[in-house]
Design an enzyme around this catalytic site. Sequence first.
Site, PDB file in Angstrom:
ATOM      1  N   TYR A 144       0.740  -1.034   0.114  1.00 45.84           N
ATOM      2  CA  TYR A 144       0.064   0.003   0.039  1.00 45.84           C
ATOM      3  C   TYR A 144       0.954   1.038   0.144  1.00 45.84           C
ATOM      4  O   TYR A 144       1.930   1.441   0.523  1.00 45.84           O
ATOM      5  CB  TYR A 144      -0.850  -0.047   1.227  1.00 45.84           C
ATOM      6  CG  TYR A 144      -1.863   1.335   1.508  1.00 45.84           C
ATOM      7  CD1 TYR A 144      -1.341   2.134   2.370  1.00 45.84           C
ATOM      8  CD2 TYR A 144      -2.808   1.523   0.597  1.00 45.84           C
ATOM      9  CE1 TYR A 144      -2.367   3.238   2.593  1.00 45.84           C
ATOM     10  CE2 TYR A 144      -3.721   2.628   0.821  1.00 45.84           C
ATOM     11  CZ  TYR A 144      -3.414   3.436   1.743  1.00 45.84           C
ATOM     12  OH  TYR A 144      -4.010   4.642   2.041  1.00 45.84           O
ATOM     13  N   ASP A 239       9.173   3.072  -1.442  1.00 45.52           N
ATOM     14  CA  ASP A 239       8.368   3.548  -0.256  1.00 45.52           C
ATOM     15  C   ASP A 239       8.687   3.125   1.226  1.00 45.52           C
ATOM     16  O   ASP A 239       8.285   2.191   1.587  1.00 45.52           O
ATOM     17  CB  ASP A 239       6.722   2.910  -0.691  1.00 45.52           C
ATOM     18  CG  ASP A 239       5.900   3.511   0.283  1.00 45.52           C
ATOM     19  OD1 ASP A 239       4.829   3.495   0.026  1.00 45.52           O
ATOM     20  OD2 ASP A 239       6.429   4.315   1.256  1.00 45.52           O
ATOM     21  N   LYS A 267       5.523   9.499   8.179  1.00 47.31           N
ATOM     22  CA  LYS A 267       5.459   9.003   9.511  1.00 47.31           C
ATOM     23  C   LYS A 267       6.440   9.565  10.424  1.00 47.31           C
ATOM     24  O   LYS A 267       6.361  10.527  11.025  1.00 47.31           O
ATOM     25  CB  LYS A 267       5.440   7.568   9.448  1.00 47.31           C
ATOM     26  CG  LYS A 267       4.250   6.930   8.784  1.00 47.31           C
ATOM     27  CD  LYS A 267       4.079   5.228   8.641  1.00 47.31           C
ATOM     28  CE  LYS A 267       2.856   4.900   7.930  1.00 47.31           C
ATOM     29  NZ  LYS A 267       1.760   5.049   8.365  1.00 47.31           N
TER      30      LYS A 267
HETATM   31  P1  KE4 Z   1      -0.521   8.632   4.287  1.00 47.33           P
HETATM   32  O1  KE4 Z   1      -1.133   8.987   3.327  1.00 47.33           O
HETATM   33  O2  KE4 Z   1      -1.388   7.698   5.240  1.00 47.33           O
HETATM   34  O3  KE4 Z   1       0.375   9.512   5.419  1.00 47.33           O
HETATM   35  O4  KE4 Z   1       0.485   7.389   3.922  1.00 47.33           O
HETATM   36  C1  KE4 Z   1       0.386   6.594   2.890  1.00 47.33           C
HETATM   37  C2  KE4 Z   1       1.261   5.336   3.091  1.00 47.33           C
HETATM   38  C3  KE4 Z   1       2.027   5.168   2.078  1.00 47.33           C
HETATM   39  N1  KE4 Z   1       3.119   4.037   1.966  1.00 47.33           N
HETATM   40  C4  KE4 Z   1       3.176   3.191   3.185  1.00 47.33           C
HETATM   41  C5  KE4 Z   1       4.215   2.057   2.937  1.00 47.33           C
HETATM   42  C6  KE4 Z   1       2.288   3.285   4.065  1.00 47.33           C
HETATM   43  O5  KE4 Z   1       2.080   2.369   5.062  1.00 47.33           O
HETATM   44  C7  KE4 Z   1       1.264   4.363   4.155  1.00 47.33           C
HETATM   45  C8  KE4 Z   1       0.233   4.508   5.195  1.00 47.33           C
HETATM   46  N2  KE4 Z   1       0.287   3.401   6.368  1.00 47.33           N
HETATM   47  C9  KE4 Z   1      -1.191   3.043   6.856  1.00 47.33           C
HETATM   48  C10 KE4 Z   1      -1.005   2.043   7.540  1.00 47.33           C
HETATM   49  N3  KE4 Z   1      -0.786   0.866   6.964  1.00 47.33           N
HETATM   50  C11 KE4 Z   1      -1.673   4.382   7.463  1.00 47.33           C
HETATM   51  C12 KE4 Z   1      -2.882   3.976   8.494  1.00 47.33           C
HETATM   52  C13 KE4 Z   1      -4.112   4.443   7.930  1.00 47.33           C
HETATM   53  O6  KE4 Z   1      -4.423   4.407   6.795  1.00 47.33           O
HETATM   54  O7  KE4 Z   1      -4.989   5.042   8.548  1.00 47.33           O
END
Ligand code: KE4
Length: 430
Positions: A144, A239, A267
């Site tokens: 993701y 990523d 993060k």
């Molecule tokens: P954000 O847009 O949520 O800040 O980041 C997206 C993203 C991009 N790349 C990786 C590897 C990620 O894990 C994420 C977001 N992770 C999720 C948890 N698996 C955030 C939690 C959520 O969606 O509420």
Amino acid sequence: MTLARSEQAWRVAQQYLAGGVNSPVRAFRAVGGTPPFIARGAGARLFDLDGNEYIDYVCSWGALIAGHAHPDVVERLRRAVERGTSYGAPTELETALARRVVQLFPSIELVRFVNSGTEATMSAIRLARAATGRAKIVKFTGCYHGHADALLATAGSGLLTLGIPSSPGVPPGTAADTVSLPYNRLDVVEGVFSQAGEEIAAVIVEPVAGNMGVVPPAEGFLQGLREVTHRYGALLILDEVITGFRLAPGGAQELYGVQPDLTCLGKILGGGLPVGAYGGRRELMELLAPVGPVYQAGTLSGNPLAMEAGLATLELLRRPGAYERLEALSARLADGLRWAGEQAGVPVTLNRVGSMLTPFFTDGPVTSYESATRADTARYARFHQAMLRRGVYLAPSQFEALFLSLAHGEDEIDRTLEAAEEALREIVSS
Ligand code: KE4
């Protein structure tokens, strides 16, 4: 343990917020029950509206590697907020954090801050397409990268056939240029490149998958992606939104010795405030406006409060022994969970890289999306509920990672393992 005030808050939230939440996983639909509404965090602990205390392994989905409300972060934010919250103009804070990123990631010469991991990956893909003049993107099923249209695509019927949208609202034409392949299958990647390598702008990959649960890269997988993308003139985008600064100061690329063309971060970089970033070689990054023609912008990008929280967090990670502490505690937790599963007669496959780990409720190795999705999600849900009742707050989905922070100590691990032994005995009979 009562959740009365969270239950009331949950009813009200659903009157005003879509699904009661601002991100789907928080609704606890994969594990059931009312999501505790959090009143405050402190160190490795969360406290909900009813006063229940939890040992936190979500850590804001990995962002809070220094723990909740670390005094250094709080103090820097307190001082910063008295100077204002956002200027929409350059500040030395942005330069300072960018400089730290460049120092830690040899593959990055220039950085651009954005406000989320989604913005980082979305922008990196636009940049890769501009730099190569190509349209296709290769991603991996189970990885993701945020919710940008181009990345909400899953494998079509045949591997090379057009990607299909994985969400309504994503036009087929947008998904068509995204090819989604099986993670850890370098042979399949080679095959796709041999057929369409000249059309592929970039491969984007989580160097350690965290979004199907933790699945480490197979031996040589990342190095193989580096070689095949180089051979066909495509870019490699790592990523590192989860892995950056967590698996090593320079992220997974330091741990596995792979130099990508572009890196996406988030993060930890924001220490709990909204920050994403992407970066790479100068020749690529200077394609970005205002130097080059590739447009990307953001009102709150490089926000001074977020910069301060990120700088404070990275400072805390520089303290001697920080990574050794994370490694030792994470290893003890993983070993203890494996042992507890064996003792209870519950098949648990525990995958861990550094301070990110997942207990898969399945027997046999989990090395791919297919093997990950064989996990017993109903059993995970019962485990999650049993642990929550015992004051341990795990990711509310089998297909996420658990994270440790510098605030976790021996006491947290002891209490977590005690709770796990009881919880596993409880669910084995249900
Ligand atoms: P954000 O847009 O949520 O800040 O980041 C997206 C993203 C991009 N790349 C990786 C590897 C990620 O894990 C994420 C977001 N992770 C999720 C948890 N698996 C955030 C939690 C959520 O969606 O509420």
